[in-house]
Motif scaffolding. Structure first.
Motif, PDB file in Angstrom:
ATOM      1  N   ARG A 209      29.320  56.551  15.231  1.00 31.49           N
ATOM      2  CA  ARG A 209      28.481  56.477  16.426  1.00 31.49           C
ATOM      3  C   ARG A 209      28.542  57.851  17.091  1.00 31.49           C
ATOM      4  NH1 ARG A 209      28.825  51.971  21.295  1.00 31.49           N
ATOM      5  NH2 ARG A 209      26.662  52.222  21.998  1.00 31.49           N
TER       6      ARG A 209
ATOM      7  N   TRP B 251      28.933  58.813  22.158  1.00 26.83           N
ATOM      8  CA  TRP B 251      30.175  58.426  22.822  1.00 26.83           C
ATOM      9  C   TRP B 251      30.513  59.416  23.935  1.00 26.83           C
ATOM     10  CZ3 TRP B 251      32.551  53.998  22.736  1.00 26.83           C
ATOM     11  CH2 TRP B 251      32.678  53.235  21.571  1.00 26.83           C
TER      12      TRP B 251
ATOM     13  N   ASP C 135      32.206  59.824  17.181  1.00 30.92           N
ATOM     14  CA  ASP C 135      33.536  59.217  17.124  1.00 30.92           C
ATOM     15  C   ASP C 135      34.492  59.872  16.140  1.00 30.92           C
ATOM     16  OD1 ASP C 135      32.397  58.208  14.796  1.00 30.92           O
ATOM     17  OD2 ASP C 135      32.218  56.161  15.560  1.00 30.92           O
TER      18      ASP C 135
ATOM     19  N   SER D 257      32.541  49.682  18.754  1.00 28.16           N
ATOM     20  CA  SER D 257      31.520  50.372  17.968  1.00 28.16           C
ATOM     21  C   SER D 257      30.882  49.437  16.949  1.00 28.16           C
ATOM     22  CB  SER D 257      32.137  51.582  17.258  1.00 28.16           C
ATOM     23  OG  SER D 257      31.145  52.372  16.641  1.00 28.16           O
TER      24      SER D 257
END
Length: 419
Positions: A141, A144, A266, A357
């Motif tokens: 992802r 973030w 991430d 996530s």
């Protein structure tokens, strides 16, 4: 014409001597997993291969966004000496497939049930012309926000959920004597912040129109101008020493309490993990401000190049199989900060950020809001991405360029690169 087909003979000659061809019964793997957490994660796969009796020739090329690795890969391929496997992503997998250089992994995929195992959005990216040519390592992802809770507490602020709240928190953090937002002034990092600002301020539907479909009206319109103005404001939250700083050095600023926040994918969590920190206690994670209902994905994958030697092909197929087995998926993603490419695994060993996530990935896949990352090679071809990077970075670093001009340049860049 695509970037791959424009690769020059000079590039090929420059890269031809950089590495040797893999020997029989081993794989040569080109990748850019070179930071602390990433290198530890990649070593897991090497150990699994060696445990089954296969050799692993590591060909790591540093550079966070993978640009250097792709230049080297093009050189090797043009000289007729590609590695067995290479970290390739998104639309570039299709480009290599169109050149006829990738191998066929359907035998492994059928035997291991990849069609049932993988979410369709992931499987689609791994196929060319109906055949699997690559295997997904993970799902990252990108959108973030990371934070140091001690810095936030010292400044008297909470995790922001909107861009306005981020700017307000940033002011308080600076007044408390910290850098509000850790950042590295490299084009791909600028683009990472930019796409999260577009997503957070204008929503996933606009993001899809502008940065995936390259709709000229979206790229040059009022919403893009507003997003660019928000993006330029981000500079106020950064420190003067950001130019050329690597992403993991910026993450270290958050870890060490020099900075309050970082907007980064991430993989940053791999650095927190390597430093022995615990999610939710020693560091905080949340969707980038304004993007709680969206998920910008970046899928790392290993594409397999066509080989003629039977033993090397057997080693390739073993590599592809091992990548999706639970042992590697769990170990790699725990170290890397990402989530498994296969959603059927037990997530109890994963931290709260990873569990959030995976839940958000599945929810946005069903409800909408799941979008490919432009900044990380998942949305558009490399030549178009490069043209957008240039506009974004030039605008970000030019105090005098109005957002309207940058939006016009965005339209021109997308159109010019499309030929």
């Amino acid at each position: 014409m695509s970037t791959l087909k424009k690769t020059t003979l000079a590039l090929a000659l420059a890269g031809a001597t950089l590495a040797t061809t893999a020997q029989a019964n081993e794989v040569e793997v080109l990748h850019w997993w070179t930071s602390g957490g990433e290198a530890r994660a990649a070593n897991v796969l090497k150990e699994l291969m060696e445990a089954e009796g296969y050799g692993w020739q590591d060909f790591a090329v540093a550079g966070g966004g993978g640009e250097t690795a792709m230049t080297v890969l093009k050189s090797r391929a043009m000289s007729g000496n590609p590695p067995s496997a290479a970290q390739i992503k998104g639309p570039e997998i299709q480009e290599w497939g169109e050149l006829g250089l990738l191998g066929d992994l359907n035998g492994v995929a059928d035997a291991e049930g990849w069609d049932e195992l993988l979410p369709e959005v992931v499987a689609d990216i791994m196929r060319h012309d109906g055949k699997y040519v690559a295997v997904p390592v993970n799902v990252h992802r990108v959108n973030w926000l990371w934070a140091n809770p001690e810095v936030l507490e010292a400044a008297g602020v909470e995790m922001p959920t909107t861009l306005d709240e981020l700017f307000e928190a940033g002011e308080a953090i600076r007044e408390a004597g910290f850098v509000p937002l850790a950042h590295g002034g490299q084009a791909w990092q600028d683009a990472t912040v930019f796409e999260s600002v577009v997503l957070g301020g204008q929503g996933s539907e606009f993001y899809q129109q502008a940065l995936v479909e390259l709709d000229p009206e979206a790229l040059g319109g009022e919403q893009m101008v507003a997003a660019l103005e928000d993006f330029k404001r981000m500079r106020e939250l950064m420190d003067e020493g950001m130019s050329g700083r690597d992403w993991n050095v910026a993450t270290a600023m958050v870890i060490e309490g020099v900075a309050g926040f970082q907007l980064m994918g991430d993989w940053a969590k791999g650095e927190f993990t390597a430093a022995g920190l615990t999610a939710g206690e020693d560091y905080l994670c949340a969707a980038a401000p304004g993007t709680e209902d969206a998920f910008t994905f970046n899928i790392d994958s290993l594409a397999m190049f066509r080989v003629t030697d039977d033993e090397e092909r057997e080693a390739q197929e073993a590599l592809a199989r091992l990548v999706l087995e639970p042992t590697f998926q769990e170990a790699f993603n725990l170290a890397k900060g990402s989530i498994p490419a296969r959603p059927d695994l037990d997530m109890s060993e994963f931290d709260s950020c990873a569990q959030q996530s995976l839940a958000d990935f599945q929810r946005t896949a069903e409800e909408g809001g799941l979008v490919p990352s432009m900044a990380h090679g998942m949305a558009v071809r490399a030549d178009i991405q490069g043209a957008i990077f240039d506009v974004v970075t030039n605008y970000f670093n030019d105090a005098d360029m109005p957002a309207e001009e940058a939006a016009e340049r965005m339209v021109s860049a997308a159109e010019a690169a499309s030929f």
